[in-house]
Scaffold this motif. Sequence first.
Motif, PDB file in Angstrom:
ATOM      1  N   SER A 191       0.857  -1.186   0.000  1.00 41.94           N
ATOM      2  CA  SER A 191       0.000   0.000   0.000  1.00 41.94           C
ATOM      3  C   SER A 191       0.896   1.240   0.000  1.00 41.94           C
ATOM      4  CB  SER A 191      -0.885   0.003   1.238  1.00 41.94           C
ATOM      5  OG  SER A 191      -0.088   0.206   2.393  1.00 41.94           O
ATOM      6  N   LEU A 193       1.294   3.697   2.164  1.00 44.81           N
ATOM      7  CA  LEU A 193       2.029   3.917   3.409  1.00 44.81           C
ATOM      8  C   LEU A 193       3.168   2.907   3.557  1.00 44.81           C
ATOM      9  CD1 LEU A 193      -0.651   4.752   6.125  1.00 44.81           C
ATOM     10  CD2 LEU A 193       1.210   6.202   5.311  1.00 44.81           C
ATOM     11  N   GLN A 194       2.892   1.644   3.197  1.00 43.61           N
ATOM     12  CA  GLN A 194       3.947   0.620   3.272  1.00 43.61           C
ATOM     13  C   GLN A 194       5.070   0.952   2.310  1.00 43.61           C
ATOM     14  OE1 GLN A 194       1.447  -2.773   2.418  1.00 43.61           O
ATOM     15  NE2 GLN A 194       1.664  -3.535   4.497  1.00 43.61           N
ATOM     16  N   ASN A 197       7.143   3.581   3.868  1.00 43.57           N
ATOM     17  CA  ASN A 197       7.887   3.044   4.990  1.00 43.57           C
ATOM     18  C   ASN A 197       9.052   2.144   4.551  1.00 43.57           C
ATOM     19  OD1 ASN A 197       7.368   0.563   7.502  1.00 43.57           O
ATOM     20  ND2 ASN A 197       8.521   2.452   7.730  1.00 43.57           N
ATOM     21  N   PHE A 198       8.838   1.314   3.537  1.00 45.33           N
ATOM     22  CA  PHE A 198       9.879   0.374   3.101  1.00 45.33           C
ATOM     23  C   PHE A 198      10.718   0.900   1.936  1.00 45.33           C
ATOM     24  CE2 PHE A 198       7.785  -2.563   5.793  1.00 45.33           C
ATOM     25  CZ  PHE A 198       8.615  -3.668   5.948  1.00 45.33           C
TER      26      PHE A 198
ATOM     27  N   GLY B 109      -1.031  -6.007   7.079  1.00 49.98           N
ATOM     28  CA  GLY B 109      -1.487  -4.643   7.296  1.00 49.98           C
ATOM     29  C   GLY B 109      -0.336  -3.687   7.558  1.00 49.98           C
ATOM     30  N   PHE B 110      -0.652  -2.380   7.545  1.00 52.62           N
ATOM     31  CA  PHE B 110       0.404  -1.385   7.684  1.00 52.62           C
ATOM     32  C   PHE B 110       1.144  -1.488   9.011  1.00 52.62           C
ATOM     33  CE2 PHE B 110       1.780   2.765   9.299  1.00 52.62           C
ATOM     34  CZ  PHE B 110       2.816   2.992   8.406  1.00 52.62           C
ATOM     35  N   SER B 113       3.540  -4.349   9.335  1.00 51.41           N
ATOM     36  CA  SER B 113       4.767  -4.179   8.559  1.00 51.41           C
ATOM     37  C   SER B 113       5.617  -3.057   9.145  1.00 51.41           C
ATOM     38  CB  SER B 113       4.436  -3.906   7.092  1.00 51.41           C
ATOM     39  OG  SER B 113       3.792  -2.672   6.934  1.00 51.41           O
ATOM     40  N   PHE B 114       4.953  -2.004   9.648  1.00 55.51           N
ATOM     41  CA  PHE B 114       5.692  -0.877  10.228  1.00 55.51           C
ATOM     42  C   PHE B 114       6.497  -1.330  11.435  1.00 55.51           C
ATOM     43  CE2 PHE B 114       5.962   2.812  13.082  1.00 55.51           C
ATOM     44  CZ  PHE B 114       6.594   3.715  12.235  1.00 55.51           C
ATOM     45  N   ARG B 116       7.439  -4.314  11.897  1.00 54.89           N
ATOM     46  CA  ARG B 116       8.211  -5.489  11.459  1.00 54.89           C
ATOM     47  C   ARG B 116       7.761  -6.756  12.177  1.00 54.89           C
ATOM     48  NH1 ARG B 116       9.248  -1.508   8.489  1.00 54.89           N
ATOM     49  NH2 ARG B 116      11.348  -0.944   7.856  1.00 54.89           N
ATOM     50  N   PHE B 118       5.986  -9.495  11.237  1.00 54.03           N
ATOM     51  CA  PHE B 118       5.385 -10.302  10.184  1.00 54.03           C
ATOM     52  C   PHE B 118       4.938 -11.641  10.764  1.00 54.03           C
ATOM     53  CE2 PHE B 118       7.656  -7.180   7.763  1.00 54.03           C
ATOM     54  CZ  PHE B 118       6.929  -7.052   6.595  1.00 54.03           C
TER      55      PHE B 118
END
Lengths: 276, 263
Positions: A191, A193-194, A197-198, B109-110, B113-114, B116, B118
């Motif tokens: 997405s 935002l992801q 972020n990445f 979801g965000f 992942s934010f 980390r 997983f």
Amino acid sequence: MSGSVDIGVKLSSRLGKPWRKPPFINSAPLRWTLLIGTVVYLILAFSSFEVNWSRVYAGLERGWRFIVAFSQPDFTSRSSDIIEGMTESVIMTVTSTVVGIAISIPIALGAASNIAPMPIYLACRFIISISRALNEIIVAILFVAIFGFGPLAGFLTLSFATIGFLAKLLAEDIEDMNKVQAEAVKSTGASWLQWVNFGVQPQIMPRLIGLSIYRLDINFRESAVLGLVGAGGIGATLNTAFDRYEFGTVAAILIIIIVVVMALEYLSGIIRARVK
Amino acid sequence: MLKLDKLTKIYKTGDKALSEVDLEVPKGQVIALIGPSGAGKSTLIRCINRLVEPTSGSATLDGINITTLNSGGLRRERRRMGMIFQEYALVERLTVMENILSGRLGYVGFWRSFLRKFPQSDVDEAYRLLDRVGLAHMADKRADELSGGQRQRVGICRALIQDPALLLVDEPTASLDPKTSREIMRLIVEMCRERDLAAIINIHDVNLAKMFVQRVVGLEMGHMIFDGAPEELSPDVLTRIYGEEDWEATIETVDDDDEEDGS
């Protein structure tokens, strides 16, 4: 393939002739007019200053007293004022830097032409130009008029100034980022935002940290100046000391500011070297 | 499985990068896309996952028309298309593990992942893939500490952890030495065979392509001008794709010499 492609210049007409770098301005009359015009203007401009030598003579003595005061800085007689002013300045600096950075990051993302759509880009660039166009002192005078004397006006001023500085430089770094790395993250189905972020954040992190520490340093120095227009902090203490001709206290305050700025500079050097 | 129908891309500058390309790739087939620089190879595979928006025509994956999807639908379909890049395109300041797990971004979801965090199954799969490509000990290294060949292996893991149906591979060996190039090509083809994946591999090196694929597609100025088995690539065909050169010297049969797999 071959070296004799005909593009209108005969090799034989070039050989044996000296080569000179083409001038920056091609037209010779224009070139000379600009050069002579600049020299004449500078002569006139410098000769327009009037120097009153007897005034300078009187002033020299006052200046000397000011300089001599540095050999006997007076930290003690106004120590509680100095401590209060420094505390205010530090609070102003830290809070305004944190708030300024927090607001700058989304604006920087919006002001990067490679990731923001045109309307958002223009809006964010507009905010940045406003923040950069207005000098801190002018903004501080405005906020003092609205919120009254004290560190709140200084805090707001510095936050506002931080936005223009940080968002602009960060947006430029985002525009320079490696596009393929970000593209790779996008191609996984991330997405937005992801993706930021990445794909984006890791690339701009060293710059963000470096700029933030640099801004912390600037905000501290600015906080000393803002006090002169009533926005609180060590500047207010400094202003009072000037008004009372307490040059010893002035010297003490200036020495403290210099030491703190140098310490921040040293610290930022260490941190920036570690973040790569 | 993948079907391109009159796929066309005209850039804003007016350059026609792709001209009505029709192509069908069945499940599990690995094809090489050859052609000179600027022929539109990169544009073609980027039009499939819409990193580049095609101007007209369509790309259909298992019956779903990718070209008309909205952004949410596109993200879902991108999960099914793993991409491998020429310059590896690892995010250099992230660790190897973060790079691989970024292949799961479409599934988590965000906030997960934010932070980390997983799912364990993703982490396990990442370790399995790393082990498969021989880099299990590198998980916590930063990506920019790896060599070119190692980076490309991580790139392959990132694409595979998406659990894709199709691999889009853009010049995987262009930045690698000849031996590593072969190892990487072999790895990609083996992985495709193990997982029954289809793949489109853009590649400059005609010989390398011939060593590893069953089908070659030739692109020239955005037009598809060849589609056949590697053996059918005659000097005549290569001249049509790349222009006049002495192709006899290039086409000498390559001995599939001593297999030394790096993994």
